[in-house]
Structures are given as structure tokens and as C-alpha cells.
Design a protein around this motif. Structure first.
Motif, PDB file in Angstrom:
ATOM      1  N   LEU A  31       1.003  -1.283  -0.053  1.00  0.00           N
ATOM      2  CA  LEU A  31       0.146   0.065   0.042  1.00  0.00           C
ATOM      3  C   LEU A  31       0.997   1.241  -0.084  1.00  0.00           C
ATOM      4  N   LEU A  32       0.482   2.091  -0.711  1.00  0.00           N
ATOM      5  CA  LEU A  32       1.366   3.442  -0.939  1.00  0.00           C
ATOM      6  C   LEU A  32       0.349   4.469  -0.485  1.00  0.00           C
ATOM      7  N   CYS A  33       0.744   5.168   0.639  1.00  0.00           N
ATOM      8  CA  CYS A  33      -0.452   6.149   0.936  1.00  0.00           C
ATOM      9  C   CYS A  33       0.236   7.598   1.539  1.00  0.00           C
ATOM     10  N   TRP A  34      -0.406   8.644   2.003  1.00  0.00           N
ATOM     11  CA  TRP A  34       0.180   9.860   2.460  1.00  0.00           C
ATOM     12  C   TRP A  34      -0.326   9.879   3.898  1.00  0.00           C
ATOM     13  N   ASP A  35       0.717  10.432   4.497  1.00  0.00           N
ATOM     14  CA  ASP A  35       0.334  10.729   5.910  1.00  0.00           C
ATOM     15  C   ASP A  35      -0.218  12.079   6.047  1.00  0.00           C
ATOM     16  N   ALA A  36      -1.608  12.251   5.941  1.00  0.00           N
ATOM     17  CA  ALA A  36      -2.417  13.481   5.822  1.00  0.00           C
ATOM     18  C   ALA A  36      -2.383  14.239   7.217  1.00  0.00           C
ATOM     19  N   SER A  37      -1.778  14.077   8.079  1.00  0.00           N
ATOM     20  CA  SER A  37      -1.842  14.692   9.310  1.00  0.00           C
ATOM     21  C   SER A  37      -1.420  16.269   9.461  1.00  0.00           C
ATOM     22  N   ASP A  38      -0.934  16.815   8.402  1.00  0.00           N
ATOM     23  CA  ASP A  38      -0.637  18.106   8.017  1.00  0.00           C
ATOM     24  C   ASP A  38      -1.545  18.839   7.413  1.00  0.00           C
ATOM     25  N   GLU A  39      -2.003  20.156   7.665  1.00  0.00           N
ATOM     26  CA  GLU A  39      -2.838  20.660   7.280  1.00  0.00           C
ATOM     27  C   GLU A  39      -2.659  20.869   5.480  1.00  0.00           C
ATOM     28  N   ASP A  40      -1.248  20.971   5.506  1.00  0.00           N
ATOM     29  CA  ASP A  40      -0.703  21.565   4.101  1.00  0.00           C
ATOM     30  C   ASP A  40      -0.238  20.228   3.386  1.00  0.00           C
ATOM     31  N   PRO A  41      -1.085  19.866   2.135  1.00  0.00           N
ATOM     32  CA  PRO A  41      -0.854  18.651   1.331  1.00  0.00           C
ATOM     33  C   PRO A  41       0.639  18.498   0.945  1.00  0.00           C
ATOM     34  N   ALA A  42       1.375  19.732   0.737  1.00  0.00           N
ATOM     35  CA  ALA A  42       2.584  19.800   0.418  1.00  0.00           C
ATOM     36  C   ALA A  42       3.393  19.121   1.301  1.00  0.00           C
ATOM     37  N   GLN A  43       3.364  19.036   2.589  1.00  0.00           N
ATOM     38  CA  GLN A  43       3.920  18.457   3.575  1.00  0.00           C
ATOM     39  C   GLN A  43       3.566  16.860   3.918  1.00  0.00           C
ATOM     40  N   TRP A  44       2.792  16.490   3.018  1.00  0.00           N
ATOM     41  CA  TRP A  44       2.648  15.048   3.370  1.00  0.00           C
ATOM     42  C   TRP A  44       3.454  14.096   2.975  1.00  0.00           C
ATOM     43  N   PRO A  45       4.246  13.178   3.889  1.00  0.00           N
ATOM     44  CA  PRO A  45       5.252  12.146   3.535  1.00  0.00           C
ATOM     45  C   PRO A  45       4.603  10.945   2.646  1.00  0.00           C
ATOM     46  N   VAL A  46       5.119  10.072   2.093  1.00  0.00           N
ATOM     47  CA  VAL A  46       4.658   8.756   1.511  1.00  0.00           C
ATOM     48  C   VAL A  46       4.948   7.911   2.612  1.00  0.00           C
ATOM     49  N   LEU A  47       3.836   7.180   3.023  1.00  0.00           N
ATOM     50  CA  LEU A  47       4.112   5.798   3.599  1.00  0.00           C
ATOM     51  C   LEU A  47       4.081   4.515   2.811  1.00  0.00           C
ATOM     52  N   VAL A  48       4.633   3.590   3.098  1.00  0.00           N
ATOM     53  CA  VAL A  48       4.365   2.174   2.371  1.00  0.00           C
ATOM     54  C   VAL A  48       4.277   1.122   3.229  1.00  0.00           C
ATOM     55  N   TYR A  49       3.215   0.516   3.164  1.00  0.00           N
ATOM     56  CA  TYR A  49       3.035  -0.588   3.920  1.00  0.00           C
ATOM     57  C   TYR A  49       3.712  -1.904   2.893  1.00  0.00           C
ATOM     58  N   LYS A  50       4.702  -2.545   3.292  1.00  0.00           N
ATOM     59  CA  LYS A  50       5.267  -3.667   2.530  1.00  0.00           C
ATOM     60  C   LYS A  50       4.688  -4.770   3.268  1.00  0.00           C
ATOM     61  N   ARG A  51       3.792  -5.550   2.410  1.00  0.00           N
ATOM     62  CA  ARG A  51       3.037  -6.746   2.923  1.00  0.00           C
ATOM     63  C   ARG A  51       3.673  -7.952   3.279  1.00  0.00           C
ATOM     64  N   ASN A  52       4.930  -8.097   2.485  1.00  0.00           N
ATOM     65  CA  ASN A  52       5.645  -9.470   2.614  1.00  0.00           C
ATOM     66  C   ASN A  52       6.340  -9.136   3.929  1.00  0.00           C
ATOM     67  N   GLY A  53       6.389  -8.197   4.433  1.00  0.00           N
ATOM     68  CA  GLY A  53       7.115  -7.967   5.838  1.00  0.00           C
ATOM     69  C   GLY A  53       6.291  -7.427   6.908  1.00  0.00           C
ATOM     70  N   SER A  54       5.064  -7.326   6.604  1.00  0.00           N
ATOM     71  CA  SER A  54       4.166  -6.181   7.384  1.00  0.00           C
ATOM     72  C   SER A  54       4.973  -5.209   8.041  1.00  0.00           C
TER      73      SER A  54
END
Length: 80
Positions: A13-36
């Protein structure tokens, strides 16, 4: 809040951490399923994808190597 924007061929899964009010500051989070495992990449989606294509991380952030180091990609619009 997490926003999922992509899934790769190995069901990572490729996601944004949308906890900041500014979308330009959202980092990418990757959930690597084969390693959980969750990994954080302090860049935007486009930079993340370009860096995967250029193999510009210490190791591939995705479970499969399908895009790792291919250099560039072509996006095609499919009809129908």
C-alpha cells in the motif's frame, strides 16, 4: 489520517500521511505486505515514484522489483 493512493503488484500500500494541514507536507508511507512493515519517505508522491524508477533509495521500498531502476515509465490512457 492515511490516504491510500496506490497499490503495487505485490499488494503493498502506498499512502500519504495526511496529518499536516498542508498537502505539500504529506510524506509517503509504504506498507510492505511481505514484511508487514510501514516505512516513511519524506517526499511527495512524484518524487517517490521518480526515485523508485531511478533506484535512488538505499533499497527498494516496494515488495517487488518491477519498477526498481527501470529509469523511466510511460503512462498511457486506455480507452473503454
Amino acid at each position: 489520517m492515511l490516504i491510500n493512493w496506490g497499490v503495487d503488484a505485490t499488494a503493498d500500500l502506498l499512502c500519504w500521511d495526511a496529518s499536516d494541514e498542508d498537502p505539500a507536507q504529506w510524506p509517503v508511507l509504504v506498507y510492505k505486505r511481505n514484511g508487514s512493515l510501514w516505512s516513511r519517505y519524506d517526499c511527495g508522491m512524484m518524487e517517490f515514484l521518480v526515485r523508485v524508477l531511478r533506484a535512488d533509495f538505499p533499497e527498494c521500498p516496494l515488495g517487488g522489483l518491477f519498477l526498481w531502476g527501470v529509469g523511466e515509465a510511460t503512462f498511457e490512457k486506455r480507452e473503454g
